[in-house]
Scaffold this motif. Sequence first.
Motif, short mmCIF file in Angstrom:
data_model
loop_
_atom_site.label_atom_id
_atom_site.label_comp_id
_atom_site.label_asym_id
_atom_site.label_seq_id
_atom_site.Cartn_x
_atom_site.Cartn_y
_atom_site.Cartn_z
N UNK A 135 0.83 -1.06 0.16
CA UNK A 135 0.09 -0.07 -0.02
C UNK A 135 1.01 1.29 0.05
N UNK A 136 1.89 1.01 -0.54
CA UNK A 136 3.10 2.27 -0.43
C UNK A 136 3.33 2.88 -1.57
N UNK A 137 4.18 3.84 -1.65
CA UNK A 137 4.66 4.50 -2.90
C UNK A 137 6.26 4.39 -3.10
N UNK A 138 6.59 4.23 -4.34
CA UNK A 138 8.17 4.26 -4.48
C UNK A 138 8.30 5.15 -5.73
N UNK A 139 9.23 6.03 -5.63
CA UNK A 139 9.68 6.88 -6.82
C UNK A 139 11.14 7.35 -6.64
N UNK A 140 11.70 7.57 -8.04
CA UNK A 140 13.17 7.98 -8.01
C UNK A 140 13.33 9.50 -8.60
N UNK A 142 21.55 9.56 -7.32
CA UNK A 142 20.26 9.36 -7.46
C UNK A 142 19.51 9.16 -6.03
N UNK A 143 18.22 9.43 -6.12
CA UNK A 143 17.58 9.20 -4.74
C UNK A 143 16.23 8.36 -5.03
N UNK A 144 16.07 7.35 -4.24
CA UNK A 144 15.03 6.43 -4.27
C UNK A 144 14.24 6.72 -2.92
N UNK A 145 13.02 6.85 -3.10
CA UNK A 145 11.97 7.09 -2.05
C UNK A 145 11.08 6.16 -1.74
N UNK A 146 10.88 5.66 -0.60
CA UNK A 146 9.76 4.57 -0.37
C UNK A 146 9.10 5.20 0.80
N UNK A 147 7.59 5.25 0.48
CA UNK A 147 6.61 5.52 1.64
C UNK A 147 5.78 4.32 1.92
N UNK A 148 5.80 3.96 3.29
CA UNK A 148 5.01 2.65 3.70
C UNK A 148 4.13 3.10 4.88
N UNK A 149 2.89 2.79 4.63
CA UNK A 149 1.93 3.30 5.68
C UNK A 149 2.43 2.76 7.04
N UNK A 150 2.06 3.39 8.12
CA UNK A 150 2.40 2.94 9.37
C UNK A 150 1.61 1.98 10.06
N UNK A 151 2.07 0.91 10.80
CA UNK A 151 1.47 -0.30 11.21
C UNK A 151 0.01 0.07 11.48
N UNK A 152 -0.22 1.08 12.29
CA UNK A 152 -1.65 1.08 12.94
C UNK A 152 -2.70 1.45 11.76
#
Length: 208
Positions: free
Chosen positions: A176-181, A189-199
């Motif tokens: 359920x997250x996002x990933x971009x470069x 280069x910069x790679x970013x990952x956003x992952x929803x918090x557990x709750x």
Amino acid sequence: TIINYAKMGMRHKDAATRDKCFEKILTAGNRAAKITNTVLGIARNRSSGQEPTDLRQLIENTLVLLEREMNKYRVTVDKRFEPIPEAYINGNQVQQVLRNLLINARQAMPRGGRLMIRLSHDVKNNTIDLVVRDYGCGIPPEKLRRIFDSFFTTKDVGQGTGLGLSICYGIVQEHGGNMYAASKPGEGAVFTIEIPVASDRQPVASDA
Ligand code: ADP
């Protein structure tokens, strides 16, 4: 290393050489124990589901396994870890993503350099943000558009499969997250990952 230094210690009878050999054996033995413990820890967690996980520890474990490779290529790792809540993830899959990003970053800096890993909590979006930044060759815009495509690789046959980032992208989506470069050629280069918090993603109790 352990076997070679043990053999050397057996061959040379003088105390100085033997002391040096014991020291090398001790250092290598400690390293082997650290790696074994990490691998066992990972094996123990080999569940297929997603569960609340300490991402910081996951990063540290991944770095232990890559330590030798990073040292060999003179890549130093700069860790910027802010306090974060647990993330609801599949540890093995996220570790695979991380390994891929770190190995790509290392390969982008054949003469060594700095690699930065940042971990933070985006309170507004309630995500954990993981950033891997290198200061290597960078990615030109026409390639940047294609890096998440399956089989897109700029590496030699036998070096790259072009599957790494497409699999990473799939794994992050499954969470359920996002990933971009982002990248500028020559600046890394910069790679970013956003992952929803557990709750956010705790399983909902079903009536069935
Ligand atoms: P592979 O590593 O097998 O080529 P990936 O899907 O992991 O496959 O990466 C695809 C391509 O993206 C690589 O071949 C490389 O050209 C580019 N790439 C990925 N990460 C980086 C990076 N950190 N710096 C420069 N180029 C990169």
